[in-house]
Design a protein around this motif. Structure first.
Motif, PDB file in Angstrom:
ATOM      1  N   ASP A 195     -14.655  -7.712   6.343  1.00 50.87           N
ATOM      2  CA  ASP A 195     -15.801  -6.851   6.096  1.00 50.87           C
ATOM      3  C   ASP A 195     -17.048  -7.428   6.740  1.00 50.87           C
ATOM      4  OD1 ASP A 195     -16.979  -4.614   5.133  1.00 50.87           O
ATOM      5  OD2 ASP A 195     -16.782  -5.118   3.016  1.00 50.87           O
ATOM      6  N   HIS A 196     -17.995  -6.561   7.014  1.00 49.27           N
ATOM      7  CA  HIS A 196     -19.303  -6.935   7.544  1.00 49.27           C
ATOM      8  C   HIS A 196     -20.326  -6.707   6.438  1.00 49.27           C
ATOM      9  CE1 HIS A 196     -22.954  -6.883   9.966  1.00 49.27           C
ATOM     10  NE2 HIS A 196     -22.277  -7.322  11.003  1.00 49.27           N
ATOM     11  N   GLN A 198     -23.346  -5.944   6.387  1.00 43.66           N
ATOM     12  CA  GLN A 198     -24.264  -4.815   6.531  1.00 43.66           C
ATOM     13  C   GLN A 198     -23.579  -3.461   6.372  1.00 43.66           C
ATOM     14  OE1 GLN A 198     -26.290  -5.330  10.264  1.00 43.66           O
ATOM     15  NE2 GLN A 198     -27.609  -6.953   9.486  1.00 43.66           N
ATOM     16  N   THR A 199     -22.255  -3.426   6.322  1.00 43.07           N
ATOM     17  CA  THR A 199     -21.541  -2.148   6.184  1.00 43.07           C
ATOM     18  C   THR A 199     -20.511  -2.241   5.059  1.00 43.07           C
ATOM     19  OG1 THR A 199     -19.956  -2.827   7.887  1.00 43.07           O
ATOM     20  CG2 THR A 199     -21.839  -1.521   8.603  1.00 43.07           C
ATOM     21  N   ARG A 222     -15.634 -11.629   4.027  1.00 44.01           N
ATOM     22  CA  ARG A 222     -16.871 -11.065   4.571  1.00 44.01           C
ATOM     23  C   ARG A 222     -17.509 -11.984   5.609  1.00 44.01           C
ATOM     24  NH1 ARG A 222     -16.709  -9.167  -0.742  1.00 44.01           N
ATOM     25  NH2 ARG A 222     -16.985  -6.889  -0.865  1.00 44.01           N
ATOM     26  N   PHE A 223     -18.099 -11.342   6.611  1.00 43.01           N
ATOM     27  CA  PHE A 223     -18.754 -12.051   7.705  1.00 43.01           C
ATOM     28  C   PHE A 223     -20.122 -11.431   7.955  1.00 43.01           C
ATOM     29  CE2 PHE A 223     -14.213 -12.372   8.372  1.00 43.01           C
ATOM     30  CZ  PHE A 223     -14.015 -13.694   8.724  1.00 43.01           C
ATOM     31  N   PHE A 225     -21.443 -11.357  11.095  1.00 40.84           N
ATOM     32  CA  PHE A 225     -21.516 -10.909  12.478  1.00 40.84           C
ATOM     33  C   PHE A 225     -20.227 -10.178  12.846  1.00 40.84           C
ATOM     34  CE2 PHE A 225     -24.152 -14.708  12.190  1.00 40.84           C
ATOM     35  CZ  PHE A 225     -25.333 -14.277  12.770  1.00 40.84           C
ATOM     36  N   TYR A 226     -20.370  -9.077  13.579  1.00 40.20           N
ATOM     37  CA  TYR A 226     -19.189  -8.350  14.032  1.00 40.20           C
ATOM     38  C   TYR A 226     -18.329  -9.202  14.959  1.00 40.20           C
ATOM     39  CZ  TYR A 226     -19.402  -3.585  12.263  1.00 40.20           C
ATOM     40  OH  TYR A 226     -19.351  -2.475  11.460  1.00 40.20           O
ATOM     41  N   VAL A 229     -15.964 -10.904  12.809  1.00 37.84           N
ATOM     42  CA  VAL A 229     -14.981  -9.956  12.279  1.00 37.84           C
ATOM     43  C   VAL A 229     -13.883  -9.717  13.312  1.00 37.84           C
ATOM     44  CG1 VAL A 229     -14.616  -7.563  11.542  1.00 37.84           C
ATOM     45  CG2 VAL A 229     -16.613  -8.822  10.720  1.00 37.84           C
ATOM     46  N   ALA A 240      -9.583  -4.804  10.108  1.00 35.76           N
ATOM     47  CA  ALA A 240     -11.029  -4.610  10.233  1.00 35.76           C
ATOM     48  C   ALA A 240     -11.324  -3.169  10.613  1.00 35.76           C
ATOM     49  CB  ALA A 240     -11.613  -5.559  11.279  1.00 35.76           C
ATOM     50  N   VAL A 242     -13.981  -1.352  12.868  1.00 39.55           N
ATOM     51  CA  VAL A 242     -14.924  -1.732  13.911  1.00 39.55           C
ATOM     52  C   VAL A 242     -15.204  -0.516  14.795  1.00 39.55           C
ATOM     53  CG1 VAL A 242     -15.344  -3.303  15.848  1.00 39.55           C
ATOM     54  CG2 VAL A 242     -13.944  -4.060  13.927  1.00 39.55           C
TER      55      VAL A 242
END
Length: 302
Positions: A195-196, A198-199, A222-223, A225-226, A229, A240, A242
């Motif tokens: 997961d990101h 911010q989303t 969770r990370f 930065f994309y 991810v 993921a 994306v």
């Protein structure tokens, strides 16, 4: 001043040595400099060949500078700092109407903008485009435009949609096989997911779009930065969600797959934004038109 007869390391080589010293590893330097680990190793060896001695030794904690390395790294940092200052010092000599400052999201710059930017710079070499990120400390001059991720509703901003709403479920082929494969969206609940921050609602959006209300993956990693991810997905650590446009190369090469063609149309995407009350410069208009055209040329299905 007489000419220098001794070969000198390249700027890239100096940056590699400095980054390896801070990260104590080639892999950490590669991630920071957007290079492959192999390229970092080659640059490091090239510098060591020029200076005629090893600059690092390996220990349990990673790569540690040798005594010669410590003597080299400090002036190398000073050289790099001097080059940055020298370039910055030229700013007053450039016509302001030919400068464009952009705030760029790291993943957008790395995966989309930088690989194709020569198409603009070759056409308009007179325009000085300066890229900064949201973590840049220099706030002395506001950006002309900001790349943002969201729904496109920032007050006081003109917002041009670029791409990113076409979101794909991706994972490494071996990892998907290891967890029993994916025939439909409900199978995602058996997998660890990436997961990101911010989303965080994307998995519920994915479930609703694919007829699985209340989809709740059992394990979420969770990370921030994309880029991380995507790297974790390639490494087989989970599935993921994306933007498809960011993983086109990995899907084409087979490093990642899009099982059962699963995905969804998100409310969020990448946008180019600029202040509505500030008249755009001619240079920015050229850049804006180019960015929008580039995005339209690879626009995902609506």
């Amino acid at each position: 001043m007489t000419g220098l007869s001794h070969p000198l390391p390249s700027t890239t080589g100096l940056r590699v040595v400095e980054a390896v010293a801070r990260h104590a590893s080639c892999s950490g330097a590669a991630l920071e400099l957007n290079m492959t680990q192999s390229a970092v190793s080659k640059q490091l060896k090239a510098v060591e060949q020029i200076v005629g001695m090893p600059l690092f030794r390996r220990n349990r904690r990673g790569l540690e500078p040798t005594e010669a390395g410590r003597a080299f790294i400090a002036p190398a940092r000073a050289v790099l700092a001097g080059l940055v200052a020298a370039v910055a010092g030229l700013a007053p000599f450039r016509p302001a109407q030919h400068r464009v400052r952009l705030h760029v999201l790291p993943i957008l710059g790395d995966r989309w903008l930088v690989p194709r930017f020569s198409g603009f710079s070759d056409r308009h070499p007179e325009i000085d485009v300066q890229f900064t990120t949201f973590v840049t400390q220099d706030t002395s001059e506001p950006p002309d435009a900001v790349f943002r991720f969201g729904e496109g509703d920032w007050p006081g901003q003109v917002c041009d949609y670029l791409f990113g709403r076409d979101v794909a479920l991706v994972g490494a082929p071996d990892a998907i096989a290891r967890f029993g494969g994916i025939a439909g969206a409900a199978d995602v609940a058996r997998f660890p997911v990436l997961d990101h921050f911010q989303t965080p609602l994307r998995w519920s959006e994915f479930g609703e779009a694919n007829g699985v209300a209340g989809l709740a993956p059992q394990r979420v990693i969770r990370f921030g930065f994309y880029a991380l991810v995507i790297r974790a997905a390639i490494a087989g650590q989970g599935l993921a969600l994306v933007p498809r446009s960011l993983v086109g190369d990995e899907l084409a090469s087979g490093q990642l797959v899009n099982p059962a063609s699963l995905g969804f149309r998100s409310r969020n995407g990448y946008w180019l934004t600029f202040p509505a009350e500030r008249p755009p410069s001619p240079a920015f208009v050229l850049l804006r038109d180019w960015l929008v055209a580039e995005a339209a040329g690879m626009r995902e299905a609506r």
